[in-house]
Design a protein around this motif. Structure first.
Motif, PDB file in Angstrom:
ATOM      1  N   LYS A 171      78.924 -43.200  34.279  1.00 30.42           N
ATOM      2  CA  LYS A 171      77.915 -43.579  35.267  1.00 30.42           C
ATOM      3  C   LYS A 171      76.471 -43.516  34.751  1.00 30.42           C
ATOM      4  CE  LYS A 171      80.661 -42.180  39.235  1.00 30.42           C
ATOM      5  NZ  LYS A 171      80.716 -41.324  40.415  1.00 30.42           N
ATOM      6  N   GLY A 172      76.291 -43.188  33.468  1.00 27.29           N
ATOM      7  CA  GLY A 172      74.943 -43.152  32.911  1.00 27.29           C
ATOM      8  C   GLY A 172      74.318 -41.776  32.842  1.00 27.29           C
ATOM      9  N   ALA A 229      67.870 -39.740  39.526  1.00 31.48           N
ATOM     10  CA  ALA A 229      68.747 -40.143  40.625  1.00 31.48           C
ATOM     11  C   ALA A 229      69.662 -38.989  41.040  1.00 31.48           C
ATOM     12  CB  ALA A 229      69.584 -41.356  40.220  1.00 31.48           C
ATOM     13  N   GLU A 230      70.220 -38.285  40.057  1.00 30.41           N
ATOM     14  CA  GLU A 230      71.139 -37.173  40.320  1.00 30.41           C
ATOM     15  C   GLU A 230      71.058 -36.176  39.181  1.00 30.41           C
ATOM     16  OE1 GLU A 230      75.359 -37.997  41.373  1.00 30.41           O
ATOM     17  OE2 GLU A 230      74.821 -40.085  40.920  1.00 30.41           O
ATOM     18  N   ARG A 275      71.185 -38.125  35.671  1.00 31.43           N
ATOM     19  CA  ARG A 275      71.259 -39.584  35.692  1.00 31.43           C
ATOM     20  C   ARG A 275      69.916 -40.081  36.199  1.00 31.43           C
ATOM     21  NH1 ARG A 275      72.182 -43.718  39.035  1.00 31.43           N
ATOM     22  NH2 ARG A 275      72.760 -42.431  40.839  1.00 31.43           N
ATOM     23  N   LYS A 287      67.287 -43.076  37.439  1.00 32.62           N
ATOM     24  CA  LYS A 287      67.336 -44.336  38.190  1.00 32.62           C
ATOM     25  C   LYS A 287      67.225 -45.497  37.209  1.00 32.62           C
ATOM     26  CE  LYS A 287      65.606 -42.627  42.561  1.00 32.62           C
ATOM     27  NZ  LYS A 287      64.536 -42.595  43.545  1.00 32.62           N
ATOM     28  N   ASP A 343      72.624 -46.731  34.433  1.00 32.86           N
ATOM     29  CA  ASP A 343      73.879 -46.511  35.143  1.00 32.86           C
ATOM     30  C   ASP A 343      75.130 -46.770  34.313  1.00 32.86           C
ATOM     31  OD1 ASP A 343      73.597 -49.228  35.000  1.00 32.86           O
ATOM     32  OD2 ASP A 343      73.510 -49.558  37.159  1.00 32.86           O
ATOM     33  N   ASN A 344      74.971 -46.714  32.987  1.00 34.82           N
ATOM     34  CA  ASN A 344      76.142 -46.854  32.132  1.00 34.82           C
ATOM     35  C   ASN A 344      75.895 -46.100  30.823  1.00 34.82           C
ATOM     36  OD1 ASN A 344      74.913 -48.714  30.110  1.00 34.82           O
ATOM     37  ND2 ASN A 344      74.837 -50.107  31.870  1.00 34.82           N
ATOM     38  N   SER A 361      73.293 -47.690  28.200  1.00 32.71           N
ATOM     39  CA  SER A 361      71.876 -47.485  28.535  1.00 32.71           C
ATOM     40  C   SER A 361      71.483 -46.025  28.325  1.00 32.71           C
ATOM     41  CB  SER A 361      71.603 -47.874  29.985  1.00 32.71           C
ATOM     42  OG  SER A 361      71.843 -49.239  30.192  1.00 32.71           O
TER      43      SER A 361
END
Length: 184
Positions: free
Chosen positions: A17-18, A52-53, A70, A72, A75-76, A79
């Motif tokens: 999820k990045g 983001a998290e 993670r 913003k 998301d992978n 990246s």
């Protein structure tokens, strides 16, 4: 006083999820979990990123050893990999809180190191991790030499960034010649 600190280093991507693993510069992780945004520095370039998290990452015995973050827009894993090796820069109020007798290294850099009689010996250039503990790297006043002195209270009579100085014990001065190396 320095208002921005390096508070961590981004490691490898984690999961799909990045997320990235972030190692705390201080060893503490609580302050990293509270961040909402941070400046990331890599290859001399800074960018401001929103978080983001985040969550703690436990070592094998259950203690937090790193934080998973993670950002913003990332998301992978591909990246996230572009951030590996970057450092997190944050304001003083986002840094790990200081305990009794603790100092931010950045606040010590550049301070004069004085002998007990008040004579200027040199200036602190860094506090570095040595095999047996931290060492104060001192650029000597009288030569182009840097010396390493154990950064402990038994070597320093006073460590006082608020007074703008460090006082070296007189017997600690005797150790300087055997710990010196040429400045690059």
């Amino acid at each position: 006083m320095t208002e921005k600190f390096i508070i961590g280093t981004i490691g490898a991507p984690f999961g799909v999820k990045g997320f990235v693993k972030v190692r705390s510069a201080s060893g503490e992780t609580e302050h990293l979990l509270k961040l909402k945004s941070v400046t990331v520095i890599k290859d001399g370039k800074e960018q401001h990123l929103q978080i983001a998290e985040s969550s703690g990452a436990a070592n094998g015995i259950g203690a937090l050893s790193a934080v998973l973050i993670r950002f913003k827009g990332i998301d992978n894993p591909e990246s996230a990999r572009t951030l590996s090796g970057a450092q997190l820069l944050a304001s003083r109020d986002q840094a790990s809180p200081l305990g009794e007798g603790e100092f931010y290294i950045e606040d010590l850099k550049g301070l004069p190191v004085l002998s007990e009689d008040g004579g200027l010996i040199g200036h602190v250039t860094d506090i570095i991790e040595g095999g047996g503990g931290e060492l104060a790297e001192i650029k000597m006043l009288t030569s182009d030499v840097k010396c390493l002195v154990p950064f402990r209270k038994d070597f320093f009579k006073e460590i006082a960034p608020e007074k703008g100085r460090l006082l070296l014990n007189s017997w600690g001065m005797d150790l300087i010649p055997c710990r010196q190396y040429t400045a690059e």
